[in-house]
Design a protein around this motif. Structure first.
Motif, PDB file in Angstrom:
ATOM      1  N   ILE A  56      -2.600  10.741 -12.910  1.00 50.64           N
ATOM      2  CA  ILE A  56      -2.395   9.904 -14.083  1.00 50.64           C
ATOM      3  C   ILE A  56      -0.935   9.493 -14.057  1.00 50.64           C
ATOM      4  N   VAL A  57      -0.685   8.182 -14.105  1.00 51.26           N
ATOM      5  CA  VAL A  57       0.678   7.685 -13.903  1.00 51.26           C
ATOM      6  C   VAL A  57       1.080   6.668 -14.971  1.00 51.26           C
ATOM      7  N   SER A  58       2.355   6.706 -15.310  1.00 48.92           N
ATOM      8  CA  SER A  58       2.931   5.682 -16.173  1.00 48.92           C
ATOM      9  C   SER A  58       3.205   4.459 -15.320  1.00 48.92           C
ATOM     10  N   GLU A  59       3.075   3.285 -15.921  1.00 50.50           N
ATOM     11  CA  GLU A  59       3.404   2.041 -15.214  1.00 50.50           C
ATOM     12  C   GLU A  59       4.418   1.262 -16.028  1.00 50.50           C
ATOM     13  N   TYR A  67       6.593   7.210  -4.015  1.00 54.86           N
ATOM     14  CA  TYR A  67       6.649   8.100  -2.844  1.00 54.86           C
ATOM     15  C   TYR A  67       5.288   8.745  -2.614  1.00 54.86           C
ATOM     16  N   GLU A  68       4.686   9.293  -3.686  1.00 55.76           N
ATOM     17  CA  GLU A  68       3.349   9.888  -3.554  1.00 55.76           C
ATOM     18  C   GLU A  68       2.338   8.860  -3.047  1.00 55.76           C
ATOM     19  N   TYR A  69       2.410   7.664  -3.604  1.00 58.08           N
ATOM     20  CA  TYR A  69       1.488   6.609  -3.202  1.00 58.08           C
ATOM     21  C   TYR A  69       1.639   6.309  -1.703  1.00 58.08           C
ATOM     22  N   ASP A  70       2.884   6.197  -1.262  1.00 53.83           N
ATOM     23  CA  ASP A  70       3.147   5.900   0.151  1.00 53.83           C
ATOM     24  C   ASP A  70       2.638   6.998   1.085  1.00 53.83           C
ATOM     25  N   CYS A  71       2.627   8.234   0.610  1.00 56.72           N
ATOM     26  CA  CYS A  71       2.223   9.364   1.448  1.00 56.72           C
ATOM     27  C   CYS A  71       0.760   9.759   1.279  1.00 56.72           C
ATOM     28  N   THR A  72       0.034   9.093   0.398  1.00 54.49           N
ATOM     29  CA  THR A  72      -1.350   9.491   0.120  1.00 54.49           C
ATOM     30  C   THR A  72      -2.256   9.337   1.330  1.00 54.49           C
ATOM     31  N   PHE A  73      -1.886   8.520   2.290  1.00 57.42           N
ATOM     32  CA  PHE A  73      -2.712   8.390   3.493  1.00 57.42           C
ATOM     33  C   PHE A  73      -2.899   9.756   4.154  1.00 57.42           C
ATOM     34  N   THR A  74      -1.945  10.681   3.975  1.00 56.31           N
ATOM     35  CA  THR A  74      -2.079  12.008   4.583  1.00 56.31           C
ATOM     36  C   THR A  74      -3.189  12.807   3.893  1.00 56.31           C
ATOM     37  N   ASN A  75      -3.297  12.679   2.563  1.00 53.91           N
ATOM     38  CA  ASN A  75      -4.380  13.340   1.827  1.00 53.91           C
ATOM     39  C   ASN A  75      -5.728  12.803   2.301  1.00 53.91           C
ATOM     40  N   LEU A  76      -5.803  11.488   2.423  1.00 53.68           N
ATOM     41  CA  LEU A  76      -7.049  10.846   2.836  1.00 53.68           C
ATOM     42  C   LEU A  76      -7.431  11.260   4.254  1.00 53.68           C
ATOM     43  N   ALA A  77      -6.446  11.352   5.136  1.00 54.92           N
ATOM     44  CA  ALA A  77      -6.712  11.742   6.519  1.00 54.92           C
ATOM     45  C   ALA A  77      -7.296  13.152   6.595  1.00 54.92           C
ATOM     46  N   ALA A  78      -6.908  14.008   5.660  1.00 52.06           N
ATOM     47  CA  ALA A  78      -7.427  15.376   5.637  1.00 52.06           C
ATOM     48  C   ALA A  78      -8.821  15.455   5.033  1.00 52.06           C
ATOM     49  N   GLY A  79      -9.247  14.375   4.362  1.00 50.58           N
ATOM     50  CA  GLY A  79     -10.587  14.353   3.780  1.00 50.58           C
ATOM     51  C   GLY A  79     -10.624  14.365   2.264  1.00 50.58           C
ATOM     52  N   GLU A  80      -9.460  14.350   1.646  1.00 49.85           N
ATOM     53  CA  GLU A  80      -9.391  14.345   0.185  1.00 49.85           C
ATOM     54  C   GLU A  80      -9.743  12.960  -0.352  1.00 49.85           C
ATOM     55  N   GLU A 152      -8.058   0.812  -3.800  1.00 47.91           N
ATOM     56  CA  GLU A 152      -8.106  -0.338  -4.714  1.00 47.91           C
ATOM     57  C   GLU A 152      -6.920  -0.376  -5.673  1.00 47.91           C
ATOM     58  N   TYR A 153      -6.218   0.733  -5.829  1.00 50.01           N
ATOM     59  CA  TYR A 153      -5.129   0.785  -6.801  1.00 50.01           C
ATOM     60  C   TYR A 153      -3.907   0.039  -6.283  1.00 50.01           C
ATOM     61  N   LYS A 154      -3.416  -0.843  -7.091  1.00 55.46           N
ATOM     62  CA  LYS A 154      -2.202  -1.609  -6.774  1.00 55.46           C
ATOM     63  C   LYS A 154      -1.117  -1.208  -7.765  1.00 55.46           C
TER      64      LYS A 154
END
Length: 156
Positions: A56-59, A67-80, A152-154
């Motif tokens: 849940i994030v403020s915009e 930073y978290e958004y940029d690194c989320t590909f690592t979570n996805l690669a692990a299967g999350e 889908e999140y921008k």
């Protein structure tokens, strides 16, 4: 299930500081970012466990969330599975006041952070209390249904 509620964590994290200086993880160089956490998630998902996370994030988003958004590909690669929910879309949801994990619907882990985003000295609180675990699971499902898949999140 993992629900994250803060807009920043551990701002003195060396990886975050390096990101602020322009360092970016290379998705193609898996050995440079894959670690024990990724092994654990990958092993769990290989057994059929579904690992889900919502932030849940403020915009507009903070630098830390970017930073978290940029690194989320690592979570996805692990299967999350990762989703994002703008805070404005949560005002009619009842949510616990701390980040949490729910494991197998039987146990919850609350993370208590200081105002500066550091994990508090006694910041890990486990509970098997059925009512508290159920509350967290129900809150997570409400957020999950509303949240936007990472792909889908921008961020704005």
């Amino acid at each position: 299930m993992h629900l994250e509620l803060r807009d920043s964590y551990m701002l003195d994290d060396p990886e975050f500081l390096a990101w602020q200086q322009g360092k970016r993880l290379d998705p193609a160089d898996r050995s440079s970012w894959w670690g024990g956490w990724h092994d654990a998630v990958s092993a769990a998902t290989a057994r059929g466990v579904v690992v889900r996370r919502v932030r849940i994030v403020s915009e507009p988003i903070s630098d830390y969330v970017r930073y978290e958004y940029d690194c989320t590909f690592t979570n996805l690669a692990a299967g999350e599975l990762v989703r994002w929910l703008p805070r404005r879309r949560t005002t009619d949801l009842a949510l616990p006041g701390a980040d949490f994990w729910v494991f197998d619907g039987n146990q919850a882990l609350f993370h208590h952070f200081t105002g500066e985003g550091q994990l508090d000295e006694d910041g890990r609180e486990y509970t098997d209390d059925r009512a508290r675990v159920h509350l967290c699971a129900k809150a997570f499902e409400a957020v999950w249904q509303r949240a936007i898949p990472h792909e889908e999140y921008k961020p704005r």
